[in-house]
Design a protein around this motif. Structure first.
Motif, PDB file in Angstrom:
ATOM      1  N   TYR B  31     111.393  78.155  44.343  1.00  0.00           N
ATOM      2  CA  TYR B  31     110.275  79.090  43.966  1.00  0.00           C
ATOM      3  C   TYR B  31     109.259  78.467  43.268  1.00  0.00           C
ATOM      4  CZ  TYR B  31     113.596  82.907  44.453  1.00  0.00           C
ATOM      5  OH  TYR B  31     114.608  83.842  45.002  1.00  0.00           O
ATOM      6  N   TYR B  33     104.689  79.280  42.375  1.00  0.00           N
ATOM      7  CA  TYR B  33     103.843  80.269  41.746  1.00  0.00           C
ATOM      8  C   TYR B  33     102.625  79.944  41.534  1.00  0.00           C
ATOM      9  CZ  TYR B  33     108.388  82.236  40.577  1.00  0.00           C
ATOM     10  OH  TYR B  33     109.735  82.971  40.428  1.00  0.00           O
ATOM     11  N   TYR B  35      99.343  81.112  39.415  1.00  0.00           N
ATOM     12  CA  TYR B  35      98.669  81.704  38.370  1.00  0.00           C
ATOM     13  C   TYR B  35      97.142  81.456  38.051  1.00  0.00           C
ATOM     14  CZ  TYR B  35     103.226  83.891  36.882  1.00  0.00           C
ATOM     15  OH  TYR B  35     104.369  84.677  36.655  1.00  0.00           O
ATOM     16  N   LEU B  43      97.876  85.111  31.538  1.00  0.00           N
ATOM     17  CA  LEU B  43      98.028  84.263  32.787  1.00  0.00           C
ATOM     18  C   LEU B  43      98.372  85.508  33.816  1.00  0.00           C
ATOM     19  CD1 LEU B  43     100.091  82.106  30.811  1.00  0.00           C
ATOM     20  CD2 LEU B  43      98.939  80.975  33.226  1.00  0.00           C
ATOM     21  N   LEU B  45      99.470  86.495  37.652  1.00  0.00           N
ATOM     22  CA  LEU B  45     100.026  86.203  39.048  1.00  0.00           C
ATOM     23  C   LEU B  45      99.332  86.317  40.326  1.00  0.00           C
ATOM     24  CD1 LEU B  45     102.770  84.787  40.609  1.00  0.00           C
ATOM     25  CD2 LEU B  45     103.605  87.224  40.764  1.00  0.00           C
ATOM     26  N   TYR B  48     103.324  84.074  45.096  1.00  0.00           N
ATOM     27  CA  TYR B  48     104.410  83.019  44.903  1.00  0.00           C
ATOM     28  C   TYR B  48     105.081  82.965  46.129  1.00  0.00           C
ATOM     29  CZ  TYR B  48     107.319  87.485  44.656  1.00  0.00           C
ATOM     30  OH  TYR B  48     107.689  88.576  44.967  1.00  0.00           O
ATOM     31  N   PHE B  90      96.991  77.702  37.428  1.00  0.00           N
ATOM     32  CA  PHE B  90      98.127  77.107  37.240  1.00  0.00           C
ATOM     33  C   PHE B  90      99.150  77.302  38.118  1.00  0.00           C
ATOM     34  CE2 PHE B  90      97.458  75.290  32.893  1.00  0.00           C
ATOM     35  CZ  PHE B  90      96.485  76.310  32.520  1.00  0.00           C
ATOM     36  N   ARG B  96     115.923  77.993  38.827  1.00  0.00           N
ATOM     37  CA  ARG B  96     116.612  78.998  39.175  1.00  0.00           C
ATOM     38  C   ARG B  96     118.065  78.611  39.475  1.00  0.00           C
ATOM     39  NH1 ARG B  96     114.515  84.296  40.081  1.00  0.00           N
ATOM     40  NH2 ARG B  96     115.721  84.770  42.004  1.00  0.00           N
ATOM     41  N   ASN B 100     118.251  84.268  35.444  1.00  0.00           N
ATOM     42  CA  ASN B 100     117.146  84.318  34.920  1.00  0.00           C
ATOM     43  C   ASN B 100     116.681  82.653  34.636  1.00  0.00           C
ATOM     44  OD1 ASN B 100     116.498  86.962  34.904  1.00  0.00           O
ATOM     45  ND2 ASN B 100     117.800  87.436  33.088  1.00  0.00           N
ATOM     46  N   SER B 101     115.737  82.244  34.838  1.00  0.00           N
ATOM     47  CA  SER B 101     115.311  80.988  34.688  1.00  0.00           C
ATOM     48  C   SER B 101     113.750  80.942  34.438  1.00  0.00           C
ATOM     49  CB  SER B 101     115.485  80.008  35.905  1.00  0.00           C
ATOM     50  OG  SER B 101     117.020  79.927  36.007  1.00  0.00           O
ATOM     51  N   PRO B 102     113.478  80.185  33.296  1.00  0.00           N
ATOM     52  CA  PRO B 102     111.916  80.095  32.945  1.00  0.00           C
ATOM     53  C   PRO B 102     111.099  79.134  34.102  1.00  0.00           C
ATOM     54  CG  PRO B 102     113.283  78.293  31.916  1.00  0.00           C
ATOM     55  CD  PRO B 102     114.144  79.105  32.583  1.00  0.00           C
ATOM     56  N   LEU B 103     109.635  79.571  34.097  1.00  0.00           N
ATOM     57  CA  LEU B 103     108.821  78.784  34.780  1.00  0.00           C
ATOM     58  C   LEU B 103     108.562  77.594  34.091  1.00  0.00           C
ATOM     59  CD1 LEU B 103     106.473  81.823  35.753  1.00  0.00           C
ATOM     60  CD2 LEU B 103     108.487  80.848  37.181  1.00  0.00           C
ATOM     61  N   HIS B 104     108.245  76.636  35.017  1.00  0.00           N
ATOM     62  CA  HIS B 104     107.515  75.354  34.432  1.00  0.00           C
ATOM     63  C   HIS B 104     106.211  75.191  35.027  1.00  0.00           C
ATOM     64  CE1 HIS B 104     111.448  74.312  32.313  1.00  0.00           C
ATOM     65  NE2 HIS B 104     112.129  74.848  33.469  1.00  0.00           N
ATOM     66  N   PHE B 105     105.236  74.808  34.225  1.00  0.00           N
ATOM     67  CA  PHE B 105     104.093  74.769  34.540  1.00  0.00           C
ATOM     68  C   PHE B 105     103.286  73.661  34.969  1.00  0.00           C
ATOM     69  CE2 PHE B 105     102.528  79.440  34.596  1.00  0.00           C
ATOM     70  CZ  PHE B 105     103.653  79.724  33.803  1.00  0.00           C
ATOM     71  N   GLY B 106     102.347  73.284  35.936  1.00  0.00           N
ATOM     72  CA  GLY B 106     101.524  72.159  36.068  1.00  0.00           C
ATOM     73  C   GLY B 106     100.544  72.230  35.038  1.00  0.00           C
TER      74      GLY B 106
END
Lengths: 111, 114
Positions: B31, B33, B35, B43, B45, B48, B90, B96, B100-106
């Protein structure tokens, strides 16, 4: 229409005291909630999360509280430290695919 | 560090020109995304992807297209840039490992459209 709202754009707290950041949401289908911290010129960093089956989750100095009936969550930071000064975003998801973010609260911890 | 690289980090372009932003991940997560962050909006979306060639629209997809021909790369294209697309963009991934898993951003791309 904003589904996740952070009504306080900024917050100032003395070092060592508690910081409380608030977030409200409108979609009753949201079942997963997160808090992110963002420093300037960097991406948001995941802090802590909570699923709707719980009403509290704790990780060190950070605790998230969820009040489903009020559609409200809050992040408590105790004790606050100057390095905690950043913008904090809350986020929510209903499907685990799309995450909706609030507008952010800028926290300043005064030494 | 979630192994996310965004390029370029800064871009200034003129109205009407096409722009492509790149997000590269090193860990083969499914996955990804895009933003945008704007004052007063947080932020939001844009698009994705849940796999190679599988993409879907987010809340603010008008004026943007995406492509994912390889697991590791997710491209965001502004076909004809407008001043309203001046923003910080971003990329994020989701691990995943569980439902339920958090997003990690660049670290973001700051785009200015003049």
């Amino acid at each position: 229409d904003q589904q996740v709202k952070q009504n306080s754009p900024s917050l100032s707290v003395q070092e060592g005291r508690i910081s409380i950041l608030n977030c409200d949401y409108t979609n009753s289908m949201f079942d997963y909630f997160l808090w992110y911290k963002k420093y300037p010129a960097e991406g948001p960093t995941f802090l802590i999360s909570i699923s709707s089956i719980k009403d509290k989750n704790e990780d060190g100095r950070f605790t998230v509280f969820l009040n489903k009936s009020a559609k409200h969550l809050s992040l408590h930071i105790v004790p606050s430290q100057p390095g905690d000064s950043a913008v904090y975003f809350c986020a929510a998801s209903a499907t685990g695919n799309q995450f909706y973010f609030g507008t952010g609260t800028s926290l300043t911890v005064i030494p | 560090d979630a192994g996310i690289t965004q390029s370029p980090r800064h871009k200034v372009t003129e109205t009407g020109t096409p722009v492509t932003l790149r997000c590269h991940q090193t860990e083969n997560h499914r996955y990804m995304y895009w933003y945008r962050q704007d004052p007063g909006h947080g932020l939001r979306l844009i698009h994705y992807s849940y796999g190679v060639k599988d993409t879907d629209k987010g809340e603010v997809s008008d004026g943007y297209s995406v492509s994912r021909s390889k697991t590791e790369d997710f491209l965001l294209t502004l076909e004809s840039a407008t001043s309203s697309q001046t923003s910080v963009y971003f990329c994020a991934i989701s691990v995943r490992r569980r439902p339920n898993s958090p997003l990690h951003f660049g670290n973001g791309t700051r785009l200015t459209v003049t």
